[in-house]
Design a protein around this motif. Structure first.
Motif, PDB file in Angstrom:
ATOM      1  N   LEU A  57       0.824  -1.205   0.000  1.00  0.00           N
ATOM      2  CA  LEU A  57       0.000   0.000   0.000  1.00  0.00           C
ATOM      3  C   LEU A  57       0.857   1.253   0.000  1.00  0.00           C
ATOM      4  O   LEU A  57       1.935   1.289   0.595  1.00  0.00           O
ATOM      5  N   ASP A  58       0.352   2.267  -0.651  1.00  0.00           N
ATOM      6  CA  ASP A  58       0.957   3.593  -0.739  1.00  0.00           C
ATOM      7  C   ASP A  58       2.275   3.632  -1.518  1.00  0.00           C
ATOM      8  O   ASP A  58       2.936   4.656  -1.554  1.00  0.00           O
ATOM      9  N   LYS A  59       2.646   2.529  -2.149  1.00  0.00           N
ATOM     10  CA  LYS A  59       3.837   2.534  -3.005  1.00  0.00           C
ATOM     11  C   LYS A  59       3.461   3.098  -4.365  1.00  0.00           C
ATOM     12  O   LYS A  59       2.380   2.830  -4.884  1.00  0.00           O
ATOM     13  N   LEU A  60       4.354   3.883  -4.948  1.00  0.00           N
ATOM     14  CA  LEU A  60       4.111   4.407  -6.288  1.00  0.00           C
ATOM     15  C   LEU A  60       4.386   3.336  -7.324  1.00  0.00           C
ATOM     16  O   LEU A  60       5.330   2.555  -7.194  1.00  0.00           O
ATOM     17  N   VAL A  61       3.525   3.299  -8.340  1.00  0.00           N
ATOM     18  CA  VAL A  61       3.693   2.397  -9.466  1.00  0.00           C
ATOM     19  C   VAL A  61       3.610   3.219 -10.743  1.00  0.00           C
ATOM     20  O   VAL A  61       3.008   4.290 -10.779  1.00  0.00           O
ATOM     21  N   SER A  62       4.235   2.710 -11.780  1.00  0.00           N
ATOM     22  CA  SER A  62       4.180   3.339 -13.090  1.00  0.00           C
ATOM     23  C   SER A  62       3.057   2.679 -13.887  1.00  0.00           C
ATOM     24  O   SER A  62       2.946   1.452 -13.901  1.00  0.00           O
ATOM     25  N   LEU A  63       2.224   3.481 -14.541  1.00  0.00           N
ATOM     26  CA  LEU A  63       1.071   2.974 -15.275  1.00  0.00           C
ATOM     27  C   LEU A  63       1.128   3.408 -16.733  1.00  0.00           C
ATOM     28  O   LEU A  63       1.489   4.559 -17.022  1.00  0.00           O
ATOM     29  N   VAL A  64       0.758   2.524 -17.621  1.00  0.00           N
ATOM     30  CA  VAL A  64       0.496   2.872 -19.014  1.00  0.00           C
ATOM     31  C   VAL A  64      -0.976   2.540 -19.222  1.00  0.00           C
ATOM     32  O   VAL A  64      -1.372   1.374 -19.170  1.00  0.00           O
ATOM     33  N   ILE A  65      -1.794   3.568 -19.399  1.00  0.00           N
ATOM     34  CA  ILE A  65      -3.243   3.415 -19.463  1.00  0.00           C
ATOM     35  C   ILE A  65      -3.694   3.509 -20.913  1.00  0.00           C
ATOM     36  O   ILE A  65      -3.373   4.470 -21.607  1.00  0.00           O
ATOM     37  N   ASN A  66      -4.426   2.486 -21.356  1.00  0.00           N
ATOM     38  CA  ASN A  66      -4.938   2.412 -22.725  1.00  0.00           C
ATOM     39  C   ASN A  66      -6.452   2.560 -22.692  1.00  0.00           C
ATOM     40  O   ASN A  66      -7.162   1.610 -22.339  1.00  0.00           O
ATOM     41  N   LEU A  67      -6.942   3.756 -23.021  1.00  0.00           N
ATOM     42  CA  LEU A  67      -8.384   3.977 -23.063  1.00  0.00           C
ATOM     43  C   LEU A  67      -8.921   3.519 -24.417  1.00  0.00           C
ATOM     44  O   LEU A  67      -8.349   3.846 -25.458  1.00  0.00           O
ATOM     45  N   PRO A  68     -10.039   2.783 -24.419  1.00  0.00           N
ATOM     46  CA  PRO A  68     -10.603   2.284 -25.674  1.00  0.00           C
ATOM     47  C   PRO A  68     -11.373   3.360 -26.440  1.00  0.00           C
ATOM     48  O   PRO A  68     -11.453   4.514 -26.002  1.00  0.00           O
ATOM     49  N   GLU A  69     -11.959   2.955 -27.562  1.00  0.00           N
ATOM     50  CA  GLU A  69     -12.794   3.849 -28.373  1.00  0.00           C
ATOM     51  C   GLU A  69     -13.896   4.425 -27.514  1.00  0.00           C
ATOM     52  O   GLU A  69     -14.349   3.766 -26.591  1.00  0.00           O
ATOM     53  N   PRO A  70     -14.342   5.596 -27.755  1.00  0.00           N
ATOM     54  CA  PRO A  70     -14.003   6.495 -28.847  1.00  0.00           C
ATOM     55  C   PRO A  70     -12.789   7.379 -28.555  1.00  0.00           C
ATOM     56  O   PRO A  70     -12.328   8.091 -29.422  1.00  0.00           O
ATOM     57  N   VAL A  71     -12.259   7.319 -27.344  1.00  0.00           N
ATOM     58  CA  VAL A  71     -11.104   8.158 -26.997  1.00  0.00           C
ATOM     59  C   VAL A  71      -9.834   7.596 -27.636  1.00  0.00           C
ATOM     60  O   VAL A  71      -9.017   8.326 -28.167  1.00  0.00           O
ATOM     61  N   TYR A 107     -13.549  10.204 -21.819  1.00  0.00           N
ATOM     62  CA  TYR A 107     -13.986   8.808 -21.776  1.00  0.00           C
ATOM     63  C   TYR A 107     -15.170   8.647 -20.818  1.00  0.00           C
ATOM     64  O   TYR A 107     -16.159   7.979 -21.143  1.00  0.00           O
ATOM     65  N   ILE A 108     -15.098   9.262 -19.656  1.00  0.00           N
ATOM     66  CA  ILE A 108     -16.188   9.172 -18.684  1.00  0.00           C
ATOM     67  C   ILE A 108     -17.454   9.821 -19.234  1.00  0.00           C
ATOM     68  O   ILE A 108     -18.560   9.289 -19.063  1.00  0.00           O
ATOM     69  N   MET A 109     -17.314  10.941 -19.928  1.00  0.00           N
ATOM     70  CA  MET A 109     -18.480  11.595 -20.537  1.00  0.00           C
ATOM     71  C   MET A 109     -19.123  10.674 -21.577  1.00  0.00           C
ATOM     72  O   MET A 109     -20.346  10.599 -21.678  1.00  0.00           O
ATOM     73  N   HIS A 110     -18.296   9.954 -22.333  1.00  0.00           N
ATOM     74  CA  HIS A 110     -18.822   8.987 -23.304  1.00  0.00           C
ATOM     75  C   HIS A 110     -19.613   7.897 -22.575  1.00  0.00           C
ATOM     76  O   HIS A 110     -20.717   7.536 -22.998  1.00  0.00           O
ATOM     77  N   LEU A 111     -19.056   7.371 -21.491  1.00  0.00           N
ATOM     78  CA  LEU A 111     -19.743   6.323 -20.731  1.00  0.00           C
ATOM     79  C   LEU A 111     -21.074   6.828 -20.174  1.00  0.00           C
ATOM     80  O   LEU A 111     -22.081   6.119 -20.221  1.00  0.00           O
TER      81      LEU A 111
END
Length: 129
Positions: A57-71, A107-111
């Protein structure tokens, strides 16, 4: 009946079926490709088929986030693991760039638009009131 208090400041929504949110996560003792069960501007809940040993917990992690269509965009961010729960954990986005935050908002607005359309259709057909 008492209502459970929530500390979340942002609305969390699950991705559409067939359009997963893929997240590559790199931590101190692990590297994996996982999928978000929900996402908000502030973070995501990530499903893991196995428990991450060494995930703290509370450890930093590196993220690569892939948002799907339409974004349809990919961006990097830092995250802080906030809680572990069974086969999922919550990660809070830390210091996300404004342009990447805008992608998540889009993306959230699309959802939300998809949910409103579904609700309106069900109402029109008399399936909900």
């Amino acid at each position: 009946m008492t209502q459970k208090k929530t500390r979340r400041k942002n609305l969390r929504l699950p991705p559409e079926r067939g359009r997963p949110i893929r997240i590559d996560i790199n931590g101190e003792n692990f590297l994996d490709i996982v999928y978000a069960t929900d996402i908000s501007i502030g973070g995501a809940c990530i499903a893991v088929p196995h428990r991450f040993e060494g995930c703290r917990l509370d450890k930093l992690v590196s993220l690569v986030i892939n948002l799907p269509e339409p974004v349809s965009t990919t961006f990097t961010a830092l995250g802080s693991i906030r809680h572990l729960s069974g086969r999922s954990f919550g990660v809070r986005f830390v210091g996300m760039e404004k342009k990447d935050e805008a992608h998540v908002k889009d993306y959230i607005m699309h959802l939300l638009a998809q949910q409103d359309w579904k609700r309106a259709t069900l109402f029109r057909w008399g399936l909900i009131r």
